[in-house]
Scaffold this motif. Structure first.
Motif, PDB file in Angstrom:
ATOM      1  N   ASP A 101       0.822  -1.218   0.000  1.00 33.74           N
ATOM      2  CA  ASP A 101       0.000   0.000   0.000  1.00 33.74           C
ATOM      3  C   ASP A 101       0.858   1.270   0.000  1.00 33.74           C
ATOM      4  OD1 ASP A 101      -2.334  -1.556   0.067  1.00 33.74           O
ATOM      5  OD2 ASP A 101      -2.271  -1.670   2.254  1.00 33.74           O
ATOM      6  N   ASN A 102       1.807   1.339  -0.920  1.00 33.98           N
ATOM      7  CA  ASN A 102       2.668   2.514  -1.091  1.00 33.98           C
ATOM      8  C   ASN A 102       3.623   2.754   0.075  1.00 33.98           C
ATOM      9  OD1 ASN A 102       1.130   2.816  -3.400  1.00 33.98           O
ATOM     10  ND2 ASN A 102       0.864   5.017  -3.155  1.00 33.98           N
ATOM     11  N   VAL A 103       3.741   1.800   0.978  1.00 34.01           N
ATOM     12  CA  VAL A 103       4.663   1.912   2.106  1.00 34.01           C
ATOM     13  C   VAL A 103       5.735   0.839   1.978  1.00 34.01           C
ATOM     14  CG1 VAL A 103       4.937   1.844   4.617  1.00 34.01           C
ATOM     15  CG2 VAL A 103       2.898   2.888   3.604  1.00 34.01           C
ATOM     16  N   LEU A 104       6.984   1.247   2.133  1.00 34.54           N
ATOM     17  CA  LEU A 104       8.118   0.332   2.096  1.00 34.54           C
ATOM     18  C   LEU A 104       8.536   0.036   3.531  1.00 34.54           C
ATOM     19  CD1 LEU A 104      10.537  -1.120   0.661  1.00 34.54           C
ATOM     20  CD2 LEU A 104      11.712   1.100   0.717  1.00 34.54           C
ATOM     21  N   TYR A 105       8.472  -1.245   3.915  1.00 34.49           N
ATOM     22  CA  TYR A 105       8.899  -1.690   5.243  1.00 34.49           C
ATOM     23  C   TYR A 105      10.287  -2.311   5.113  1.00 34.49           C
ATOM     24  CZ  TYR A 105       3.912  -1.208   6.314  1.00 34.49           C
ATOM     25  OH  TYR A 105       2.635  -0.731   6.483  1.00 34.49           O
ATOM     26  N   VAL A 106      11.234  -1.798   5.892  1.00 30.49           N
ATOM     27  CA  VAL A 106      12.604  -2.284   5.848  1.00 30.49           C
ATOM     28  C   VAL A 106      13.026  -2.686   7.254  1.00 30.49           C
ATOM     29  CG1 VAL A 106      14.999  -1.758   5.265  1.00 30.49           C
ATOM     30  CG2 VAL A 106      13.139  -0.716   3.946  1.00 30.49           C
ATOM     31  N   TRP A 107      13.451  -3.930   7.396  1.00 32.97           N
ATOM     32  CA  TRP A 107      13.942  -4.359   8.703  1.00 32.97           C
ATOM     33  C   TRP A 107      15.381  -4.848   8.585  1.00 32.97           C
ATOM     34  CZ3 TRP A 107       9.850  -6.397   6.073  1.00 32.97           C
ATOM     35  CH2 TRP A 107       9.972  -7.685   5.561  1.00 32.97           C
ATOM     36  N   ASN A 108      16.135  -4.627   9.692  1.00 35.36           N
ATOM     37  CA  ASN A 108      17.557  -4.910   9.702  1.00 35.36           C
ATOM     38  C   ASN A 108      17.943  -5.473  11.069  1.00 35.36           C
ATOM     39  OD1 ASN A 108      20.526  -3.992  10.296  1.00 35.36           O
ATOM     40  ND2 ASN A 108      20.327  -3.937   8.072  1.00 35.36           N
ATOM     41  N   THR A 109      18.718  -6.549  11.053  1.00 37.09           N
ATOM     42  CA  THR A 109      19.176  -7.169  12.294  1.00 37.09           C
ATOM     43  C   THR A 109      20.701  -7.089  12.368  1.00 37.09           C
ATOM     44  OG1 THR A 109      17.317  -8.710  12.373  1.00 37.09           O
ATOM     45  CG2 THR A 109      19.253  -9.278  13.669  1.00 37.09           C
ATOM     46  N   LEU A 110      21.205  -6.505  13.470  1.00 34.80           N
ATOM     47  CA  LEU A 110      22.640  -6.344  13.685  1.00 34.80           C
ATOM     48  C   LEU A 110      23.113  -7.321  14.753  1.00 34.80           C
ATOM     49  CD1 LEU A 110      25.337  -4.808  13.282  1.00 34.80           C
ATOM     50  CD2 LEU A 110      24.561  -3.231  15.093  1.00 34.80           C
ATOM     51  N   SER A 111      24.141  -8.099  14.408  1.00 35.94           N
ATOM     52  CA  SER A 111      24.744  -9.048  15.348  1.00 35.94           C
ATOM     53  C   SER A 111      26.229  -8.730  15.488  1.00 35.94           C
ATOM     54  CB  SER A 111      24.579 -10.491  14.842  1.00 35.94           C
ATOM     55  OG  SER A 111      23.219 -10.827  14.679  1.00 35.94           O
ATOM     56  N   LEU A 112      26.690  -8.606  16.730  1.00 32.03           N
ATOM     57  CA  LEU A 112      28.118  -8.476  16.985  1.00 32.03           C
ATOM     58  C   LEU A 112      28.734  -9.868  16.990  1.00 32.03           C
ATOM     59  CD1 LEU A 112      28.069  -5.784  19.825  1.00 32.03           C
ATOM     60  CD2 LEU A 112      28.251  -5.459  17.356  1.00 32.03           C
ATOM     61  N   LEU A 113      29.928  -9.995  16.414  1.00 31.87           N
ATOM     62  CA  LEU A 113      30.547 -11.312  16.249  1.00 31.87           C
ATOM     63  C   LEU A 113      31.895 -11.390  16.949  1.00 31.87           C
ATOM     64  CD1 LEU A 113      29.942 -11.828  12.410  1.00 31.87           C
ATOM     65  CD2 LEU A 113      28.463 -12.587  14.298  1.00 31.87           C
ATOM     66  N   GLU A 114      32.223 -12.621  17.344  1.00 34.71           N
ATOM     67  CA  GLU A 114      33.575 -12.886  17.817  1.00 34.71           C
ATOM     68  C   GLU A 114      34.531 -12.828  16.629  1.00 34.71           C
ATOM     69  OE1 GLU A 114      34.284 -12.994  20.835  1.00 34.71           O
ATOM     70  OE2 GLU A 114      32.480 -13.613  21.929  1.00 34.71           O
ATOM     71  N   ASP A 115      35.820 -12.904  16.921  1.00 35.71           N
ATOM     72  CA  ASP A 115      36.806 -12.759  15.851  1.00 35.71           C
ATOM     73  C   ASP A 115      36.870 -13.962  14.917  1.00 35.71           C
ATOM     74  OD1 ASP A 115      37.374 -10.294  16.811  1.00 35.71           O
ATOM     75  OD2 ASP A 115      39.290 -10.811  17.738  1.00 35.71           O
ATOM     76  N   ASP A 116      36.078 -15.010  15.208  1.00 37.26           N
ATOM     77  CA  ASP A 116      35.987 -16.103  14.243  1.00 37.26           C
ATOM     78  C   ASP A 116      34.985 -15.788  13.137  1.00 37.26           C
ATOM     79  OD1 ASP A 116      33.575 -16.309  15.551  1.00 37.26           O
ATOM     80  OD2 ASP A 116      33.896 -18.339  16.308  1.00 37.26           O
ATOM     81  N   ALA A 117      34.333 -14.612  13.244  1.00 42.41           N
ATOM     82  CA  ALA A 117      33.353 -14.136  12.258  1.00 42.41           C
ATOM     83  C   ALA A 117      32.120 -15.025  12.175  1.00 42.41           C
ATOM     84  CB  ALA A 117      33.981 -13.994  10.879  1.00 42.41           C
ATOM     85  N   GLU A 118      31.885 -15.844  13.211  1.00 42.07           N
ATOM     86  CA  GLU A 118      30.724 -16.719  13.213  1.00 42.07           C
ATOM     87  C   GLU A 118      29.945 -16.656  14.526  1.00 42.07           C
ATOM     88  OE1 GLU A 118      31.949 -20.657  12.277  1.00 42.07           O
ATOM     89  OE2 GLU A 118      32.536 -20.192  10.217  1.00 42.07           O
ATOM     90  N   THR A 119      30.634 -16.698  15.638  1.00 38.70           N
ATOM     91  CA  THR A 119      29.981 -16.741  16.950  1.00 38.70           C
ATOM     92  C   THR A 119      29.396 -15.374  17.301  1.00 38.70           C
ATOM     93  OG1 THR A 119      31.583 -18.398  17.680  1.00 38.70           O
ATOM     94  CG2 THR A 119      30.268 -17.313  19.385  1.00 38.70           C
ATOM     95  N   VAL A 120      28.110 -15.360  17.659  1.00 41.22           N
ATOM     96  CA  VAL A 120      27.414 -14.120  17.983  1.00 41.22           C
ATOM     97  C   VAL A 120      27.692 -13.725  19.428  1.00 41.22           C
ATOM     98  CG1 VAL A 120      25.153 -13.014  18.180  1.00 41.22           C
ATOM     99  CG2 VAL A 120      25.604 -14.611  16.306  1.00 41.22           C
ATOM    100  N   ARG A 121      28.031 -12.444  19.636  1.00 38.50           N
ATOM    101  CA  ARG A 121      28.225 -11.884  20.979  1.00 38.50           C
ATOM    102  C   ARG A 121      26.977 -11.110  21.382  1.00 38.50           C
ATOM    103  NH1 ARG A 121      31.437  -7.952  21.704  1.00 38.50           N
ATOM    104  NH2 ARG A 121      32.019  -7.383  19.561  1.00 38.50           N
TER     105      ARG A 121
END
Length: 278
Positions: free
Chosen positions: A239-259
């Motif tokens: 209906d003429n509205v753009l919904y944008v959602w974004n999820t931010l995760s901090l990671l350990e230095d292995d670039a996989e484990t979420v902090r």
């Protein structure tokens, strides 16, 4: 709508073009049937001031014709089978070398890595004329993106050029909003330790490409130890509205484990007739 008014006003001309003749006068309340080569047509006909009218789109479809509304030129195009076949044959003959030559002739740069060229023919604005969407893959996060429009003389003119690197030319189904057809192109960007995907929503109007919105759909940041992060997102238009959602995760230095706990945000944008505004 302007389209319906024009379609109705051209109905009598269309009847003459396709070879149907009706002899007036005919009373407005009189049942009317129209025969073509001895076969009765199913389209609905009406009489107004002694003239016989029929809806252009259903009638053309019934007879195997193609009708296109050319918004840019404020015109309705009726294509016969032979004209459509000739157009398809011309488009089928377009080669990679031709597109490369057009890019070299009309592009902004002196040189292009045309060996990485690919292209697709797509009717972007639903005017019955196929545009050319082309891309050059020059390496990781390096590329070019082009759109060519065919003019009235049948020549392809470059109407859009940018340095987007794309993994695919497949645009998918357009998003219909007001009288526009929005397409999504996903740009791959970034650098050392940074991988970014940006969505661009755009459409063609009066022979020009208009960007309605752009936003980051993915950002993998692994540039500095101790500050790795991953942001992922998506969008939807309703209906003429753009919904944008974004999820931010901090990671350990292995670039996989979420902090910690990922954080999700939602932003809405409203279409103002040209672009989406927050």
């Amino acid at each position: 709508m302007q389209y319906n008014k024009k379609a109705r006003s051209l109905a009598v001309a269309a009847l003459l073009i396709i070879g149907i003749t009706v002899t007036p006068p005919v009373e407005a309340d009189h049942p009317l049937s129209v025969m073509l080569n001895g076969q009765q047509l199913k389209s609905q006909f009406e009489v107004n001031d002694g003239e016989v009218y029929a809806p252009l789109l259903p009638l053309a479809a019934e007879l195997g014709y193609t009708v296109n509304w050319n918004k840019q030129d404020d015109r309705i195009d009726i294509l016969t089978d032979s004209a459509r076949a000739n157009r398809n044959q011309l488009e089928a003959k377009i080669t990679k070398q031709q597109v490369a030559d057009w890019i070299l002739e009309q592009g902004e740069l002196d040189r292009y890595y045309v060996e990485g060229l690919s292209f697709e023919l797509v009717d972007l604005d639903d005017d019955g004329e196929a545009e050319i969407v082309a891309a050059i893959d020059s390496g990781v996060h390096v590329g070019n993106y082009f759109i060519f429009n065919r003019d009235a003389d049948g020549h392809y003119q470059l109407i859009f050029e940018t340095n987007w690197k794309v993994d695919s030319l497949k645009l998918g189904e357009p998003i219909h909003i007001e009288d526009k057809r929005l397409y999504a192109t996903f740009e791959q960007a970034g650098g050392t330790g940074l991988d970014v995907e940006v969505a661009h929503l755009w459409y063609i109007e009066q022979g020009q490409v208009v960007e309605a919105w752009k936003g980051t759909m993915k950002e993998m940041n692994a540039m500095l130890a101790g500050s790795y992060s991953l942001a992922v997102g998506s969008y939807r238009v309703e209906d003429n509205v753009l919904y944008v959602w974004n999820t931010l995760s901090l990671l350990e230095d292995d670039a996989e484990t979420v902090r910690g706990t990922p954080v999700t945000t939602l932003t809405t944008f409203t279409f103002d007739g040209t672009s989406f505004k927050e």
